[in-house]
Design an enzyme around this catalytic site. Structure first.
Site, PDB file in Angstrom:
ATOM      1  N   PHE A 153       0.808  -1.223   0.000  1.00 36.85           N
ATOM      2  CA  PHE A 153       0.000   0.000   0.000  1.00 36.85           C
ATOM      3  C   PHE A 153       0.837   1.266   0.000  1.00 36.85           C
ATOM      4  CE2 PHE A 153       0.847  -0.075   4.577  1.00 36.85           C
ATOM      5  CZ  PHE A 153       0.989   1.274   4.843  1.00 36.85           C
ATOM      6  N   LYS A 177      -1.027  -7.092  -9.232  1.00 36.32           N
ATOM      7  CA  LYS A 177      -2.031  -7.078  -8.159  1.00 36.32           C
ATOM      8  C   LYS A 177      -1.594  -6.035  -7.129  1.00 36.32           C
ATOM      9  CE  LYS A 177      -2.701  -8.483  -4.278  1.00 36.32           C
ATOM     10  NZ  LYS A 177      -3.402  -7.322  -3.667  1.00 36.32           N
ATOM     11  N   GLU A 180      -4.897  -3.855  -1.945  1.00 32.57           N
ATOM     12  CA  GLU A 180      -6.351  -3.640  -1.936  1.00 32.57           C
ATOM     13  C   GLU A 180      -6.733  -2.384  -1.151  1.00 32.57           C
ATOM     14  OE1 GLU A 180      -4.506  -5.864  -0.481  1.00 32.57           O
ATOM     15  OE2 GLU A 180      -5.552  -7.039   1.059  1.00 32.57           O
ATOM     16  N   SER A 230       5.350  -6.856   3.509  1.00 32.41           N
ATOM     17  CA  SER A 230       5.926  -7.125   4.825  1.00 32.41           C
ATOM     18  C   SER A 230       6.733  -8.430   4.779  1.00 32.41           C
ATOM     19  CB  SER A 230       4.803  -7.235   5.857  1.00 32.41           C
ATOM     20  OG  SER A 230       3.896  -8.243   5.441  1.00 32.41           O
ATOM     21  N   CYS A 285       9.432   2.051   3.351  1.00 31.05           N
ATOM     22  CA  CYS A 285      10.355   0.970   3.695  1.00 31.05           C
ATOM     23  C   CYS A 285      11.756   1.504   3.898  1.00 31.05           C
ATOM     24  CB  CYS A 285      10.359  -0.075   2.600  1.00 31.05           C
ATOM     25  SG  CYS A 285      10.924   0.612   1.052  1.00 31.05           S
ATOM     26  N   GLU A 385       9.020  -3.688  13.234  1.00 34.11           N
ATOM     27  CA  GLU A 385       8.835  -2.665  12.206  1.00 34.11           C
ATOM     28  C   GLU A 385       7.485  -1.998  12.495  1.00 34.11           C
ATOM     29  OE1 GLU A 385       7.751  -3.768   8.156  1.00 34.11           O
ATOM     30  OE2 GLU A 385       8.876  -2.069   7.387  1.00 34.11           O
TER      31      GLU A 385
END
Ligand code: NAD
Length: 500
Positions: A153, A177, A180, A230, A285, A385
């Site tokens: 995301f 993909k 979402e 992740s 990240c 994290e």
């Protein structure tokens, strides 16, 4: 409040016209309003999309000339540049990051499209004349077929752009993909390929969740998977994809340290720590989440950071604030829970992000920047994290203690050192076990013509994204040994061929 807009898959260059089964909500994190309802692809639909992509690859794109491919890539690059503001607005509306940051993300993605425009040069093989007498050897690289890209995301446009232009330039068909949580920017960028002249079916987007991911990971016609997300999911994707015979690059989570040595310019270091810790609400990240202050500068540095944090405005990303909301209410609450956990573990809460005002209307998912001091290994604020606007200061007595801390961390995505000592910086870049290193640069994201990727739990697989590693990932090599028959090659000889 208007009703949510339907967001659907992009199949063969057009929005999917089928009847959705499962769907999922998409929110504007700055207002808390549900703005979209995303179609979630079933495994059967993913199968149909992959079949269409395979056909497009076999019938058109796999054999398209480099001239044709380059024309499409240049046109795509132009369209993306023209529409970047539109794409940035979509990112802010679903992710929450401020508009200037969203525009920055599109620009960094655009650089990968520019890199891919040079594909004729990048795909040039080697040629050796007379490797043996009147025998030539040469190498070629060919496309794989259908490749899948599965993205997170936090960079809804840039992460897909790390892979898609290179995959397409290399002659593959793509099924993307996106997350979402914020799929619209990726779909809008994908639509530009059709406008750029890419044959239908070469670029596809499926909305979806685990069901769609699993269908891609196990489909025999998907030859390669580029994943970013992740660490637990990256590991799962790597293990499942490779078990099904695919090449997989799975980029995972991060815990990035910034070491500040006593000789550093502390004002510049404090600016950098604030920018890298709280930009995009820490949902990067490459965000700095652990600042390692080497004695004796800790107190002074913490004061300087605290001063700067007092001036940051958190709010709706469309209003010129410094920092926007977190992506979902659930994620906001999880990040906020670390504030109590840090205090319970004995860290000093210097600035509490739950306090203070935000510049927004409605019920957005806001948490202002938070600063912890005296954080140590073993505390959850250090070990996990957090992926939010929480910066932890860890005190280290010496450079050796600081680098030992970084190297003992299970993640190895990015790191930075702040110093004016060239020898110390050079030693650091040699000794540190991390994939991307900044010397007085807090977020050292490599340019498109280098490759992006971390070490250890930050990347599963051995190939990084874009640059030449990306070109290699999306192609297969062949080496041809060739001779045009000549009387000198005659005669019977059953031994293993030797060169002469
Ligand atoms: P995530 O792992 O939750 O999701 C990533 C993708 O995996 C999404 O497309 C999602 O739909 C899919 N997914 C989620 N759960 C799944 C499951 N159980 N099975 C199969 N697929 C599943 O990650 P996120 O929250 O979207 O993104 C944030 C994470 O991504 C952070 O950990 C961040 O560090 C990481 N990230 C890493 C890099 C990098 O370059 N290393 C870059 C960006 C983000």
């Amino acid at each position: 409040m208007s009703s949510p807009t339907r967001i659907t898959h992009l199949v063969a260059g057009a929005p999917w016209e089928g009847t959705p089964g499962r769907t999922g909500p998409v929110y504007n994190p700055a207002t808390g309003e549900q703005t979209g309802e995303l179609d979630l692809a079933s495994a059967a639909l993913v199968g149909e999309v992959v079949a269409g992509a395979r056909q497009a690859w076999a019938e058109s794109w796999g054999d398209a000339s480099l001239t044709k491919r380059t024309q499409v890539l240049f046109a795509f690059r132009q369209l993306l540049d023209e529409r970047k503001e539109e794409i940035a607005a979509l990112i802010t509306a679903e992710h929450g990051k401020v508009l200037s940051d969203a525009l920055g993300e599109v620009t960094r993605g655009l650089e990968v499209a520019e890199f891919a425009c040079g594909i004729p040069h990048l795909l040039k093989g080697g040629f050796t004349e007379n490797a043996s007498t009147k025998v030539d050897v040469y190498s070629i690289r060919q496309s794989l077929g259908v490749v899948a890209v599965i993205s997170p995301f936090n960079f809804p446009a840039m992460v897909p752009l790390w892979f898609v232009p290179v995959a397409i330039a290399c002659g593959n068909a793509v099924v993307l993909k996106p997350s979402e949580k914020d799929p619209s920017a990726a779909i809008a960028v994908a639509r530009l390929w059709t406008e750029a002249g890419l044959p239908d079916g070469v670029m596809n987007v499926v909305g979806g969740d685990k069901e769609a991911v699993d269908a891609l990971l196990t489909h025999p016609d998907v030859k390669a998977v580029s994943f970013v997300g992740s660490t637990p999911i990256a590991k799962y994707v790597y293990e499942t994809g490779t078990a099904h015979g695919k090449r997989v690059q799975a980029l995972g989570g991060a815990k990035n340290h910034m070491i500040v040595l006593p000789d550093a310019d502390l004002d510049l270091a404090a600016d950098a720590a604030v920018n890298a810790g709280f930009g995009s609400a820490g949902e990067r990240c490459m965000a700095i989440s652990a600042l390692v202050a080497v004695d004796p500068i800790g107190d002074e540095l913490v004061e300087k950071i605290k001063d700067r944090m007092g001036k940051l405005v958190t709010g709706d990303g469309t209003r010129g604030c410094d920092m926007g909301p977190l992506v979902t209410q659930q994620h906001r609450d999880k990040v906020a829970s670390y504030l109590d956990a840090g205090v319970e573990d004995g860290a000093t809460l210097v600035v509490d992000g739950r306090e203070g005002d935000v510049d927004a209307d409605g019920a957005g998912y806001f948490l202002r920047p938070t600063l912890f001091d005296h954080v140590e290994k073993g505390m959850s604020v250090y070990d996990d994290e957090i992926f939010g606007p929480v910066l932890s200061v860890v005190r280290a007595k010496t450079y050796d203690d600081a680098i030992a801390l970084v190297n003992s961390n299970p993640y190895g995505n990015g790191t930075a050192i702040f110093t004016n000592d060239g020898g110390a910086a050079r030693r650091f870049q040699h000794e540190v076990e991390v994939g991307m290193i900044g010397v007085n640069v807090p977020i050292p994201v490599p340019m498109a013509y280098y490759s992006f990727g971390g070490w250890k739990n930050s990347l599963f697989g051995d190939t990084h994204a874009h640059g030449m590693e990306g070109v290699h990932f999306f192609t297969r090599g062949k080496v041809v040994t060739s001779r045009w028959l000549d009387p000198s090659h005659g005669g019977i000889e059953l031994g293993f061929p030797q060169n002469a």
